[in-house]
Motif scaffolding. Structure first.
Motif, PDB file in Angstrom:
ATOM      1  N   LYS A  62       0.861  -1.179   0.000  1.00  0.00           N
ATOM      2  CA  LYS A  62       0.000   0.000   0.000  1.00  0.00           C
ATOM      3  C   LYS A  62       0.894   1.225   0.000  1.00  0.00           C
ATOM      4  CE  LYS A  62      -3.929  -1.998   2.525  1.00  0.00           C
ATOM      5  NZ  LYS A  62      -4.751  -1.915   3.745  1.00  0.00           N
ATOM      6  N   TYR A  64       0.723   5.235   0.718  1.00  0.00           N
ATOM      7  CA  TYR A  64      -0.100   6.290   1.290  1.00  0.00           C
ATOM      8  C   TYR A  64       0.268   7.623   0.636  1.00  0.00           C
ATOM      9  CZ  TYR A  64      -0.897   2.673   4.738  1.00  0.00           C
ATOM     10  OH  TYR A  64      -1.219   1.483   5.358  1.00  0.00           O
ATOM     11  N   HIS A  66      -1.260  10.603   1.368  1.00  0.00           N
ATOM     12  CA  HIS A  66      -1.491  11.729   2.286  1.00  0.00           C
ATOM     13  C   HIS A  66      -2.318  12.816   1.606  1.00  0.00           C
ATOM     14  CE1 HIS A  66       1.301   9.595   4.780  1.00  0.00           C
ATOM     15  NE2 HIS A  66       2.293   9.751   3.910  1.00  0.00           N
ATOM     16  N   ASP A  84      -7.063   5.488  -4.345  1.00  0.00           N
ATOM     17  CA  ASP A  84      -8.359   5.630  -3.680  1.00  0.00           C
ATOM     18  C   ASP A  84      -8.573   7.103  -3.339  1.00  0.00           C
ATOM     19  OD1 ASP A  84     -10.439   5.804  -1.767  1.00  0.00           O
ATOM     20  OD2 ASP A  84     -10.138   3.706  -1.230  1.00  0.00           O
ATOM     21  N   GLU A  86     -10.758   8.528  -1.528  1.00  0.00           N
ATOM     22  CA  GLU A  86     -11.170   8.764  -0.156  1.00  0.00           C
ATOM     23  C   GLU A  86     -10.011   8.513   0.819  1.00  0.00           C
ATOM     24  OE1 GLU A  86     -14.057   9.942   0.931  1.00  0.00           O
ATOM     25  OE2 GLU A  86     -14.780  10.159  -1.119  1.00  0.00           O
ATOM     26  N   LYS A  87      -9.416   7.332   0.688  1.00  0.00           N
ATOM     27  CA  LYS A  87      -8.385   6.943   1.640  1.00  0.00           C
ATOM     28  C   LYS A  87      -7.005   7.451   1.248  1.00  0.00           C
ATOM     29  CE  LYS A  87     -10.807   2.737   3.044  1.00  0.00           C
ATOM     30  NZ  LYS A  87     -10.737   1.259   3.135  1.00  0.00           N
ATOM     31  N   ARG A  88      -6.902   8.001   0.082  1.00  0.00           N
ATOM     32  CA  ARG A  88      -5.617   8.495  -0.400  1.00  0.00           C
ATOM     33  C   ARG A  88      -4.574   7.376  -0.354  1.00  0.00           C
ATOM     34  NH1 ARG A  88      -5.763  12.438  -3.383  1.00  0.00           N
ATOM     35  NH2 ARG A  88      -3.683  13.150  -2.755  1.00  0.00           N
ATOM     36  N   THR A  89      -4.983   6.211  -0.813  1.00  0.00           N
ATOM     37  CA  THR A  89      -4.112   5.040  -0.754  1.00  0.00           C
ATOM     38  C   THR A  89      -4.067   4.364  -2.114  1.00  0.00           C
ATOM     39  OG1 THR A  89      -4.695   4.704   1.561  1.00  0.00           O
ATOM     40  CG2 THR A  89      -3.701   2.839   0.406  1.00  0.00           C
ATOM     41  N   ASP A 136       3.780   1.013   3.024  1.00  0.00           N
ATOM     42  CA  ASP A 136       3.412   0.412   4.304  1.00  0.00           C
ATOM     43  C   ASP A 136       4.480  -0.558   4.794  1.00  0.00           C
ATOM     44  OD1 ASP A 136       3.100  -1.569   2.436  1.00  0.00           O
ATOM     45  OD2 ASP A 136       1.212  -2.340   3.261  1.00  0.00           O
TER      46      ASP A 136
END
Length: 1009
Positions: A62, A64, A66, A84, A86-89, A136
């Motif tokens: 994953k 990120y 941010h 994503d 929404e999740k910024r991932t 991650d």
């Protein structure tokens, strides 16, 4: 991000913070490679970045993103919108082939002031928090940065190279060890270096205005590097840098530490905090934590750095006690996470993290101290060196530490690690059955050590026993909730202290736990009390801060005793009636912003904070600094700068007094009575304490009054036995306007006091003969009784409250403890509960009223001296009436006690101890009945069969109407008349006797007394 990060505001403290992005556990798989290229538009505060991430076959990941502005994402060269929103991932699934992920991004970081801020300005660049896409999992990083020629730059790197590029230059940073994220700092630095350990290099990056500090920082950093190489093992990298920052930061990351510009100027930073950050190169950065299995690095670093520095200065015991104070301040009962479960913790400047920090730093460092004491110093450090050697450049867990220590000491440590890492409670120790007895000519100390925990700890308890000529140190191994101990001694013990040097992670007793700001900050529930009449708006900035801490707010005129006792209270303003009823007139500085933390007088397990300020600006500048001063009980700021601070003194260890040897006087140095009176005559107020039933005490009182009068007739007598409401009656009697019977009736002596009036008769008649004022000092007894038994001051009516002193100090040192021992003797009736807080208020009300009466009279009569007659406990020199008079009247005072044969000669209680011969009054004449007041008159409730009344024929339920021809309607009337009878003679007693179905009959009896 770095595994070890410490943030710090410009004001004072430099602490360590582990800022962690979730990562997977240590893996044997090939690590991803991360090539990051960045450039800047400094004038617009923008960064432009390109991340090229190579993910090995068989690995998912994953990424990120941010709050970065992502301009393009490509996987193996193909554009994708897989991020994503929404999740910024960005999720990369595992496949059999290598994947290359390319992310182009940009972001804007204007200059901010917070410790977590990223900034890009012409004065410098600091990118430390979520400024690039982060995986991650651990990664091998390569960083390339284009910066202005006038800048120098630092990031995690063992090698840094520079390539010119017109008005800019390209810095390349290579770091061959796993990281989770990068930090990047650049600015107009002057760079200097020295070598150490042959091929290692130490750099300082300082701004020109602070270049003078560079030499000192290099010298001190070199000493720390050499210290830890000797203690643990070789420095793990090729270079180390001390870097100055425009932001108020202070953290350590692999190969450098970043310190705020204001921070490097603080004198304590170079001596303590710098050493902590350097040590993180070994523990936290080289050997990194596994966030899924707890944070061992902060506790270990705190112990090996901060605690070690304190040890070298002889402050190690105080340091450990401070760790326990922080823990107990912020951790509610049974609410802490186990040490093994906390992965990391934010800055102390961040709200809501104090509890976790107390566990990681406080309990963590105490764990390593207990472990070292258990293993011994040599095996402990041998284990540390093995741990570092095995785990360098890897993630380590608590179990990895255990393995190394077990190997070094050749013992199993499962029990020790399990109980201190897995449990969320804290050790609670106490003692019961403490006795000293003699056996075959030797003293034997016996007691039980009690653990007040549901499950016992297995540990070694250090204790110290002191005798008159030696100090004995013992270690008691305990495994059960109750451990019986017997110690044979060569001399009588005077004191026993458990854990005097704070070697155990345990709960502090009330006598050890000082009232300090951290206690209020971490407490629950909290109540802020505002004085609506004294410019409450100046405290609005403080109220905002208190509201975020979950503090309720009330006006001072609404607060009840229950509100105060049920809360940790902060009083914003110190002139309200409620403050004055608890602390009289608190002595706080007139200028600036001040706080004073004290035990809550109505609940000694809580704290009360007094706050004074001269204006809103002082509050704004001062209250924000409090987070740095949690260990102090008194703080004074002017213009936001600290001007005064202190920590209240408390017991060191769990202390138990075993024996108080008697004291004596050297006879040739004893004073004659005339000598004592000569010395007393120089005091404005002379207290002569009494036990109310000891006749020799009252004879001494009269003797002193007579002797002082002979020297100077300007004398008054203040008496506890009479309330202030009886003053006119006292004046009338002294002036011969009423007789004794009228005086006793109107003064309600036998209702208010009830002790044998003959004890005071000669004193009062001496005053009457010589026209000396007698001053009633006390409150009505029913008022004091109501406070004690019906709920404190809140139980009084508005009219009753007008009769009591406004200024009442319940916090006089030693007062609550002394009153507490008296409270234990007041057993309530079955089914009724009295509260200590109400008893304390009642006693303070009694003492404050007498003090106010003394001060008021003497202020109004400046030519007079006063002798005060009151109970021994009321005239105690350091915590009774005298300090309360001194608060109101600056005149000299003296306390005299008659020796009772029981007390120690203690200068804190009295100035003079007089040895009077025993004396007693003759037995009073008695009717031989027990009587009570009823609506019908004085009822005979019980009759002694051997007394004169029974022999005369008086019976139970008779109503006594007259004694010696004098009518009596109350018990007080009867007692007055009995004063004029003589033992051995007879008296006529008229009674009314009821008959069933017949009229009552009056009968006159002759009773022999």
């Amino acid at each position: 991000m770095s595994m070890s990060m410490t943030w710090l505001m410009i004001s004072l403290l430099l602490c360590t913070l582990l800022l962690i992005t979730p990562v997977s556990a240590q893996t044997t798989q090939t690590l991803p490679e991360y090539h990051l290229s960045i450039s800047f538009d400094i004038n617009s505060s923008q960064v432009f970045g390109k991340s090229l991430i190579t993910i090995p076959a068989g690995m998912g990941a994953k990424i990120y993103l941010h709050d970065l502005t992502i301009t393009e994402v490509r996987i193996n060269g193909a554009k994708t919108d897989a991020a994503d929103p929404e999740k910024r991932t960005l999720v990369i699934e595992s496949t059999d082939s290598v994947r290359q992920v390319e992310i182009t991004y940009e972001n804007k970081f204007p200059g901010l002031s917070g410790p977590y801020s990223n900034i890009i300005t012409p004065d410098g660049i600091s990118l430390i928090n979520a400024w690039h896409p982060v995986l991650d999992r651990d990664t091998i990083f390569y960083l390339s940065a284009r910066i202005p020629n006038r800048f120098e730059a630092v990031s995690e790197a063992e090698e840094i190279s520079t390539t010119p590029s017109g008005e800019e230059k390209i810095k390349v940073f290579k770091f061959p060890h796993p990281l989770n994220s990068l930090h990047f700092v650049a600015g107009p630095y002057l760079v200097e270096k020295v070598t150490f350990s042959q091929d290692r290099e130490l750099y300082t990056y300082f701004f020109s205005e602070d270049q003078r500090l560079g030499q000192r920082f290099r010298e001190k950093t070199l000493s720390y590097l050499k210290r830890y190489e000797k203690l643990i093992g070789p420095y793990p990298y090729k270079r180390f840098s001390v870097v100055e920052s425009r932001l108020p930061t202070g953290f350590a990351t692999p190969t450098f530490t970043l310190l705020g510009q204001a921070v490097v100027r603080l004198p304590f930073v170079i001596e303590r905090s710098l050493g902590h950050e350097v040590l993180h190169s070994w523990f936290g950065n080289s050997v990194r934590i596994d966030p899924l299995h707890g944070n061992w690095a902060e506790g270990l670093t705190t112990y090996l750095a901060d605690h070690a520095f304190a040890l070298e200065q002889g402050r190690d015991t105080a340091f450990r006690k401070d760790q326990l104070i922080k823990y107990q301040s912020y951790i509610a009962e049974q609410s802490a996470l186990p040490l093994r479960d906390i992965p990391g913790v934010a800055s102390h400047l961040t709200s809501g993290v104090q509890a976790d920090r107390a566990v990681i730093y406080g309990k963590g460092s105490m764990f390593f101290h207990m472990l070292k004491n258990h293993l011994g110093e040599e095996p402990f450090f041998k284990g540390l060196r093995d741990f570092y050697s095995r785990m360098k450049h890897r993630r380590a867990r608590w179990n990895d530490l255990k393995t190394s220590f077990e190997k070094a000491a050749n013992v199993s440590l499962s029990d020790i690690f399990d109980q201190w890492l897995e449990r969320n409670d804290v050790l609670q120790l106490g003692v019961s059955g403490l006795k000293v007895r003699e056996k075959e000519g030797q003293p034997i100390l016996t007691f039980s050590i009690i653990q007040s925990n549901e499950t016992p700890y297995n540990l070694e308890v250090p204790l110290t026993i002191r005798t008159a000529d030696e100090e004995i140190r013992k270690t008691i191994t305990i495994r059960d909730l109750k451990t019986e101990v017997e110690i044979l001694l060569s001399n009588l013990p005077t004191e026993m202290v458990i854990d005097e040097n704070y070697d155990l992670m345990r709960k502090l007793s009330q006598n050890e736990f000082p009232p300090v700001w951290s206690r209020f900050e971490g407490a629950s529930p909290k109540l802020a009390v505002i004085d609506p009449e004294k410019n409450p708006e100046i405290f609005e900035p403080f109220l905002e801060m208190l509201s975020k801490m979950g503090c309720k707010t009330m006006n001072a005129d609404e607060v009840t005793d229950d509100d105060i006792s049920d809360n940790n209270v902060i009083f914003l303003g110190i002139s309200s009636k409620v403050v004055r009823s608890l602390f009289a007139e608190p002595d706080l500085p007139a200028q600036g912003f001040s706080i004073s933390v004290r035990p809550n007088p109505l609940n000694l397990s809580r704290v009360a904070v007094l706050v004074s300020a001269t204006g809103r600006k002082e509050v704004e500048k001062g209250c924000g600094k409090l987070k740095h001063y949690g260990k102090y009980g008194f703080l004074h700021f002017v213009g936001g700068r600290i001007r005064g601070k202190s920590i209240p003194e408390t017991d060191m260890g769990l202390r138990y007094t075993l024996d108080v040897p008697p004291k004596g006087l050297k006879i040739p140095e004893a004073l004659s009575f005339d000598d004592i009176v000569e010395k007393l005559s120089g005091s404005r107020v002379i207290y002569v304490g009494e036990a109310h039933t000891r006749y020799e005490d009252h004879l001494l009182q009269l003797r002193i009054i007579r002797a002082l009068y002979d020297r100077d007739p300007g004398l008054a007598i203040g008496m506890e036995m009479f309330s202030r409401t009886t003053q006119k009656t006292l004046d009338d009697y002294v002036a011969h306007r009423i007789d004794e019977r009228k005086f006793l009736e109107e003064s309600k002596y036998f209702d208010q006091w009830r002790f044998d009036y003959r004890n005071y008769r000669d004193i009062i008649n001496f005053a009457r003969r010589h026209h000396l004022p007698i001053v009633g000092l006390n409150l009505e007894k029913k008022t004091v009784k109501k406070v004690f038994k019906q709920g404190g001051i809140s139980a009084l009516t508005p009219e009753e409250k007008k009769s009591i002193p406004i200024d009442r100090d319940l916090g006089v040192p030693g007062y609550a403890k002394r009153i507490g021992s008296v409270f234990k003797m007041h057993s309530p009736p079955s089914g009724q509960k009295y509260l200590f807080r109400d008893f304390l208020q009642a006693q303070a009300l009694w003492d404050e009223t007498m003090a106010e009466s003394v001060a008021d009279f003497l202020s109004a009569n400046p030519d007079l001296q006063m002798v005060v007659l009151a109970g021994r406990e009321h005239v105690v020199k350091d915590s009774g009436i005298p300090p309360r008079v001194a608060r109101r009247l600056p005149d000299k005072q003296a306390v005299v006690l008659n020796s009772s044969g029981a007390e120690s000669v203690d200068s804190g209680r009295a100035d003079f101890l007089i040895f009077s011969p025993p004396a007693s009054l003759s037995h009073p004449p008695l009717l031989g009945v027990i009587i009570e007041d009823t609506d019908k008159g004085v009822l005979v409730n019980k009759i002694s069969q051997s007394g004169g009344s029974a022999r005369a024929g008086i019976k139970k339920n008779d109503i006594i109407l007259a004694i010696g021809g004098k009518p009596v309607s109350t018990v007080a009337n009867l007692k007055i008349e009995m004063l004029y009878q003589e033992r051995g003679k007879s008296v006529q007693v008229l009674v009314k006797r009821p008959y069933f179905l017949f009229p009552d009959v009056e009968i006159d009896f002759t009773v022999n007394l």
